[in-house]
Design an enzyme around this catalytic site. Sequence first.
Site, mmCIF file in Angstrom:
data_model
loop_
_atom_site.group_PDB
_atom_site.id
_atom_site.type_symbol
_atom_site.label_atom_id
_atom_site.label_comp_id
_atom_site.label_asym_id
_atom_site.label_seq_id
_atom_site.Cartn_x
_atom_site.Cartn_y
_atom_site.Cartn_z
ATOM 1 N N MET A 29 -4.407 -23.135 52.800
ATOM 2 C CA MET A 29 -4.842 -24.462 53.237
ATOM 3 C C MET A 29 -3.836 -25.027 54.234
ATOM 4 S SD MET A 29 -6.794 -26.188 50.065
ATOM 5 C CE MET A 29 -5.372 -26.861 49.236
ATOM 6 N N GLY A 35 6.583 -19.165 51.059
ATOM 7 C CA GLY A 35 5.719 -18.469 50.099
ATOM 8 C C GLY A 35 4.514 -17.859 50.810
ATOM 9 N N HIS A 36 3.907 -18.621 51.728
ATOM 10 C CA HIS A 36 2.769 -18.090 52.486
ATOM 11 C C HIS A 36 3.223 -16.936 53.398
ATOM 12 C CE1 HIS A 36 1.489 -22.434 51.909
ATOM 13 N NE2 HIS A 36 0.458 -21.792 51.415
ATOM 14 N N LYS A 148 2.101 -18.057 42.003
ATOM 15 C CA LYS A 148 2.392 -19.446 41.623
ATOM 16 C C LYS A 148 1.110 -20.104 41.105
ATOM 17 C CE LYS A 148 3.636 -23.919 42.813
ATOM 18 N NZ LYS A 148 2.337 -24.384 43.332
ATOM 19 N N ASP A 149 -0.020 -19.856 41.804
ATOM 20 C CA ASP A 149 -1.322 -20.347 41.339
ATOM 21 C C ASP A 149 -1.953 -19.235 40.509
ATOM 22 O OD1 ASP A 149 -1.259 -22.905 42.693
ATOM 23 O OD2 ASP A 149 -1.396 -21.749 44.531
ATOM 24 N N GLN A 152 -5.611 -19.498 39.437
ATOM 25 C CA GLN A 152 -6.476 -19.250 40.595
ATOM 26 C C GLN A 152 -6.626 -17.749 40.832
ATOM 27 O OE1 GLN A 152 -6.352 -21.432 44.477
ATOM 28 N NE2 GLN A 152 -5.033 -19.763 45.110
ATOM 29 N N LEU A 183 8.170 -22.771 45.599
ATOM 30 C CA LEU A 183 7.762 -23.413 46.850
ATOM 31 C C LEU A 183 6.318 -23.869 46.723
ATOM 32 C CD1 LEU A 183 9.272 -21.238 49.712
ATOM 33 C CD2 LEU A 183 10.315 -23.062 48.371
ATOM 34 N N SER A 185 3.399 -26.692 48.956
ATOM 35 C CA SER A 185 3.209 -27.687 50.026
ATOM 36 C C SER A 185 3.415 -29.086 49.458
ATOM 37 C CB SER A 185 1.814 -27.564 50.610
ATOM 38 O OG SER A 185 1.585 -26.219 50.961
HETATM 39 O O1 PAF Z 1 -4.236 -21.476 47.246
HETATM 40 C C1 PAF Z 1 -4.790 -22.095 48.166
HETATM 41 O O2 PAF Z 1 -4.161 -22.510 49.148
HETATM 42 C C2 PAF Z 1 -6.271 -22.401 48.080
HETATM 43 O O3 PAF Z 1 -6.662 -22.704 46.788
HETATM 44 C C3 PAF Z 1 -7.160 -21.279 48.675
HETATM 45 C C4 PAF Z 1 -7.025 -19.983 47.888
HETATM 46 C C5 PAF Z 1 -6.776 -21.044 50.120
HETATM 47 C C6 PAF Z 1 -8.636 -21.687 48.622
HETATM 48 O O4 PAF Z 1 -8.859 -22.860 49.340
#
Ligand code: PAF
Length: 280
Positions: A29, A35-36, A148-149, A152, A183, A185
């Site tokens: 997002m 981390g990204h 971290k998520d 998800q 980390l 956002s």
């Molecule tokens: O982890 C994220 O940034 C969001 O949940 C994702 C996986 C991009 C879906 O919008």
Amino acid sequence: MQLINRLDDLRMAVSNMKGRGKLALVPTMGALHAGHLKLVEEARARVDHVAVSIFVNPKQFGEGEDLDAYPRTLEADRAKLEAAGADLLWVPTVDEIYADGFATTVSVAGPSEGLCGAARPGHFDGVALVVAKLFNQVQPDIALFGQKDYQQLAVIRRMVRDLDFPVEIVGVPTVRDADGLALSSRNAYLSVEARAAAVALPDALKSAAEAIRDGEDPGHALDAARRRMLDAGFVSIDYLEMRDGDNLQPLKSFKSGARLFVAARIENTRLIDNHPVDGK
Ligand code: PAF
């Protein structure tokens, strides 16, 4: 790196890349941090081409959540991705993702229940929906998500198995600041004082994991962790639980593969983290 906003352009670029090797997708997002960039690095180590998507997905934000305030930093994100060696940046508009009359939902029951699913109703439906769309749009061979998520990641793994998406899901270990805070956002929302106090969260989680591994009663260990966070300045704890790291079923007693999960608020910011109990 190509920046693409339209689906027909994306399809052309993807078919071109897939003719020349394997393609990874890193869905994000935006508001990119180390981390990204670690996900991009892992992707580059595994396949020939790396696509990154940036889309602040309205369907995964609830009433009163931070959709409008969510940081949007496209120019900085683009420069970071360029430097990290991404090949394609997919930045769809909201209309491109959710066209007029959009009516479809995706809901992944089991792993969406409890933890963040309880505190944020509909959140994982929104995540599953947008990730399903991104998979259909980009058609990656692999897709990478941060641990971290963790919930998800479990939701996406289940959806991919259930719906036969031809994509391999790769979970990448959490990247942390030097003091141990994961980390995120959302760390950008913290005052200097709250940022300093926030380290109590990973510290408490780690100590509880060690205590449970050493034989302490999980209920006591989690109570101690709760007190430690509240004493440090957290205003509330949404959940602090031990669950099975594979199927996310709640656990009362320790077993191999157990994992601790926490969401807690400091100032107005909700932070989440998770930690394996036995290093697995
Ligand atoms: O982890 C994220 O940034 C969001 O949940 C994702 C996986 C991009 C879906 O919008």
